[in-house]
Design an enzyme around this catalytic site. Structure first.
Site, PDB file in Angstrom:
ATOM      1  CE  LYS A  22      -1.724   1.549   4.065  1.00 59.63           C
ATOM      2  NZ  LYS A  22      -1.446   2.955   4.407  1.00 59.63           N
ATOM      3  CB  CYS A 126      -4.182  11.187  11.603  1.00 65.04           C
ATOM      4  SG  CYS A 126      -3.873   9.457  11.698  1.00 65.04           S
ATOM      5  NE  ARG A 131       0.553  10.491  10.244  1.00 57.23           N
ATOM      6  CZ  ARG A 131       0.033   9.569   9.446  1.00 57.23           C
ATOM      7  NH1 ARG A 131      -1.220   9.226   9.563  1.00 57.23           N
ATOM      8  NH2 ARG A 131       0.760   9.010   8.519  1.00 57.23           N
ATOM      9  CG  ASP A 317       3.408   1.522   9.365  1.00 59.63           C
ATOM     10  OD1 ASP A 317       3.004   2.344  10.191  1.00 59.63           O
ATOM     11  OD2 ASP A 317       3.608   1.796   8.159  1.00 59.63           O
ATOM     12  NE  ARG A 409      -7.046   4.040   5.846  1.00 64.51           N
ATOM     13  CZ  ARG A 409      -6.147   4.565   6.681  1.00 64.51           C
ATOM     14  NH1 ARG A 409      -6.403   4.654   7.955  1.00 64.51           N
ATOM     15  NH2 ARG A 409      -5.014   5.023   6.226  1.00 64.51           N
TER      16      ARG A 409
HETATM   17  C1  EPZ Z   1       4.363   6.944   6.290  1.00 65.00           C
HETATM   18  O1  EPZ Z   1       3.587   8.008   6.832  1.00 65.00           O
HETATM   19  C2  EPZ Z   1       3.442   5.762   6.199  1.00 65.00           C
HETATM   20  N1  EPZ Z   1       2.313   6.086   5.341  1.00 65.00           N
HETATM   21  C3  EPZ Z   1       2.957   5.377   7.591  1.00 65.00           C
HETATM   22  O2  EPZ Z   1       2.151   4.223   7.489  1.00 65.00           O
HETATM   23  C4  EPZ Z   1       4.168   5.076   8.466  1.00 65.00           C
HETATM   24  O3  EPZ Z   1       3.732   4.807   9.778  1.00 65.00           O
HETATM   25  C5  EPZ Z   1       5.123   6.271   8.470  1.00 65.00           C
HETATM   26  O4  EPZ Z   1       5.473   6.632   7.111  1.00 65.00           O
HETATM   27  C6  EPZ Z   1       6.408   6.018   9.237  1.00 65.00           C
HETATM   28  O5  EPZ Z   1       7.063   4.904   8.698  1.00 65.00           O
HETATM   29  C7  EPZ Z   1       2.436   5.946   4.022  1.00 65.00           C
HETATM   30  O6  EPZ Z   1       3.483   5.611   3.482  1.00 65.00           O
HETATM   31  C8  EPZ Z   1       1.209   6.188   3.194  1.00 65.00           C
HETATM   32  P1  EPZ Z   1       6.372  10.389   8.285  1.00 65.00           P
HETATM   33  P2  EPZ Z   1       4.120   9.486   6.812  1.00 65.00           P
HETATM   34  O7  EPZ Z   1       6.208  11.686   7.553  1.00 65.00           O
HETATM   35  O8  EPZ Z   1       4.904   9.717   5.586  1.00 65.00           O
HETATM   36  C9  EPZ Z   1       6.596  13.731  11.663  1.00 65.00           C
HETATM   37  C10 EPZ Z   1       0.208   2.940   7.795  1.00 65.00           C
HETATM   38  O9  EPZ Z   1      -0.330   2.400   8.802  1.00 65.00           O
HETATM   39  N2  EPZ Z   1       6.434  14.775  10.630  1.00 65.00           N
HETATM   40  O10 EPZ Z   1       7.571   9.561   8.016  1.00 65.00           O
HETATM   41  O11 EPZ Z   1       2.945  10.352   7.069  1.00 65.00           O
HETATM   42  C11 EPZ Z   1       5.332  12.904  11.845  1.00 65.00           C
HETATM   43  O12 EPZ Z   1       4.378  13.548  12.630  1.00 65.00           O
HETATM   44  C12 EPZ Z   1       0.760   4.334   7.861  1.00 65.00           C
HETATM   45  O13 EPZ Z   1       0.305   2.383   6.702  1.00 65.00           O
HETATM   46  C13 EPZ Z   1       6.592  16.104  10.983  1.00 65.00           C
HETATM   47  O14 EPZ Z   1       6.852  16.418  12.138  1.00 65.00           O
HETATM   48  O15 EPZ Z   1       5.060   9.493   8.077  1.00 65.00           O
HETATM   49  C14 EPZ Z   1       5.905  11.643  12.485  1.00 65.00           C
HETATM   50  O16 EPZ Z   1       6.079  11.864  13.861  1.00 65.00           O
HETATM   51  C15 EPZ Z   1       0.452   5.028   9.139  1.00 65.00           C
HETATM   52  N3  EPZ Z   1       6.442  17.067  10.006  1.00 65.00           N
HETATM   53  C16 EPZ Z   1       7.284  11.525  11.825  1.00 65.00           C
HETATM   54  O17 EPZ Z   1       7.576  12.812  11.274  1.00 65.00           O
HETATM   55  C17 EPZ Z   1       6.155  16.740   8.715  1.00 65.00           C
HETATM   56  O18 EPZ Z   1       6.041  17.663   7.897  1.00 65.00           O
HETATM   57  C18 EPZ Z   1       7.368  10.501  10.704  1.00 65.00           C
HETATM   58  O19 EPZ Z   1       6.267  10.680   9.832  1.00 65.00           O
HETATM   59  C19 EPZ Z   1       6.032  15.373   8.360  1.00 65.00           C
HETATM   60  C20 EPZ Z   1       6.171  14.394   9.331  1.00 65.00           C
END
Ligand code: EPZ
Length: 430
Positions: A22, A126, A131, A317, A409
């Site tokens: 996904k 979320c 996030r 995850d 999902r």
């Molecule tokens: C991806 O989300 C995945 N989603 C998530 O999977 C996964 O948990 C996550 O990466 C971490 O591996 C998809 O690929 C669609 P991040 P993403 O930006 O990209 C912070 C699932 O269950 N952050 O790497 O949204 C954020 O809050 C999902 O399949 C900021 O602070 O995750 C988090 O604490 C859930 N500012 C950390 O970084 C920003 O601008 C990592 O988030 C962006 C992120």
């Protein structure tokens, strides 16, 4: 609303085909906005998130044909889908669509790169944490974009001649922001160097697809990604890589129930850390020509401590699923979540099944119990929901998992895959 009923106690034995990932399919689909040619993706999983993103892409002008036909194939496993965006019909991604799925915010990168402007709704909070999107906005600003936030929308505008390549170092690792920077930089003028980039396999998959489309991306999978801008991208054919989180989830299910299952079509190299952890917990895992074989040895489940980290560390995850496994270990384990600040909603639900877990800040202390007992449970996110399913498989009696739409999902044909291996799992529609 559908529910899943599980009669626990059966071992899992057989073959589980692993679907396309996904979290690779979503950014790959979004990459179709970068070209007026057709991007063909094979092995796209049949999931609610994929369907939702198709609606969003349709709104931007992407013509979508599934397996060469225009109608949707409702009952299929992973499919081949053709995405063609001759012209961008609309550079706005509205709140009604973006609020349902965070990854849809990522359209901001391609829209800005190809059309010079994008108006994308903020995704909002979320269930697993706040996030924010600050890293996306800082990164795009480094490429020369003017960013303004207005009425819950991000308005981004590129300089007249297009985005401009630059050096940018992410202050924190973000998978989504790395995807977006990479996509935006493919059509920028000059070279972009992204430092402290996410190294997840899904980032590498996107880079490979972008290169097949004519982009010049190097270093994906390391902390530094270099993107030499090109004037346009073409179509390509690309196969979505196997889902490492689905792989790890079923491996943990087998470790929990006992049994012998081959996870077909997957690749252990995508989740080495999680597999090593599972081996320490007592599962035997071997690579086979068709994927991975998981056998639970006779020694019960050993307690193992884990800390979630960006790739190549233990994935957030899989945290909930591993916690489910640890509820049956023969001792005490500690599970620390460092990626999201609120990703422990499964704790109180696992407790309904008899688990003994206490929370202290970002750390859960899990004291193994000799048996779990079925109960009605529900969860508010995808991975937490599936952790309840695998706990239910090992619990005595009946577990009913409510709010199944979370599972839909991210897990393709979950009940069917488990049932074929001997589990008693039934979807009940109301
Ligand atoms: C991806 O989300 C995945 N989603 C998530 O999977 C996964 O948990 C996550 O990466 C971490 O591996 C998809 O690929 C669609 P991040 P993403 O930006 O990209 C912070 C699932 O269950 N952050 O790497 O949204 C954020 O809050 C999902 O399949 C900021 O602070 O995750 C988090 O604490 C859930 N500012 C950390 O970084 C920003 O601008 C990592 O988030 C962006 C992120």
């Amino acid at each position: 609303m559908d529910r899943i009923k599980i009669s626990g106690g059966n071992e899992l034995r057989g073959i589980i085909p692993i679907s396309g990932a996904k979290n690779a399919a979503l950014p790959l689909m979004i990459a179709s906005l970068l070209t007026s040619d057709t991007l063909t993706l094979e092995n796209v999983p049949h999931l609610a998130d994929v369907e939702g993103l198709m609606r969003i892409l349709g709104n931007h002008g992407v013509d979508i044909a599934v397996n060469g036909r225009r109608e949707r194939q409702e009952d299929g496993y992973s499919r081949t889908i053709h995405f063609t965006c001759r012209t961008i019909a609309d550079t706005t991604a509205p709140y009604e669509l973006v609020s349902k799925m965070r990854a849809s915010f990522w359209v901001i990168g391609p829209l800005l790169a190809r059309e010079g402007r994008a108006r994308v709704s903020l995704p909002g909070g979320c269930a697993i944490g706040t996030r924010p999107v600050d890293l996306f906005l800082e990164g795009l600003a480094a490429l020369g974009a003017e960013i303004e936030i207005d009425g819950g929308y991000v308005n981004a505008t590129a300089p007249k001649g297009g985005l401009i390549g630059n050096h940018y170092r992410f202050p924190k690792v973000s998978v989504g922001a790395t995807h977006v920077m990479m996509m935006a930089a493919t059509l920028a003028n000059g070279t972009t160097v992204i430092e402290n980039a996410a190294r997840e396999p899904e980032v590498v998959d996107l880079a490979n697809c972008l290169n097949a489309m004519g982009a010049k991306v190097s270093g994906a999978g390391t902390k530094t990604i270099t993107v030499e801008g090109v004037t346009s991208l073409s179509g390509a054919r690309h196969r979505v890589l196997p889902d490492r989180i689905e792989t790890g989830t079923y491996a943990m299910a087998v470790a929990m129930t006992g049994g012998d299952v081959t996870l077909e079509g997957t690749d252990g190299a995508l989740l080495e850390n999680a597999l090593d952890t599972l081996r320490q917990a007592g599962a035997e895992i071997t690579e086979t020509p068709s994927g991975l074989r998981v056998v639970r040895n006779g020694n019960g489940i050993q307690p193992v401590d884990v800390v979630t980290e960006p790739f190549p560390g233990f994935p957030t995850d899989l945290q909930a699923q591993f916690m489910a496994l640890m509820t049956r270990s023969s001792g005490v384990s500690h599970i620390t979540e460092t990626i999201f600040e609120n990703r422990f909603m499964h704790v109180q639900e696992l407790a309904r099944l008899g688990a003994r877990i206490s929370l202290s800040g970002q750390m859960a202390r899990v004291e193994g119990v000799s048996r779990l007992k079925g109960a009605p449970v529900m969860a508010t996110d995808l991975r937490a929901s599936v952790s309840l399913v695998i706990a239910g498989l090992a619990a005595e009696g009946e577990t009913v998992v409510n709010r199944v739409y979370h599972l839909d999902r991210g897990f393709e044909r979950l009940e069917e895959k488990l049932t074929r291996c001997g589990a008693i799992v039934q979807r009940v529609s109301e």
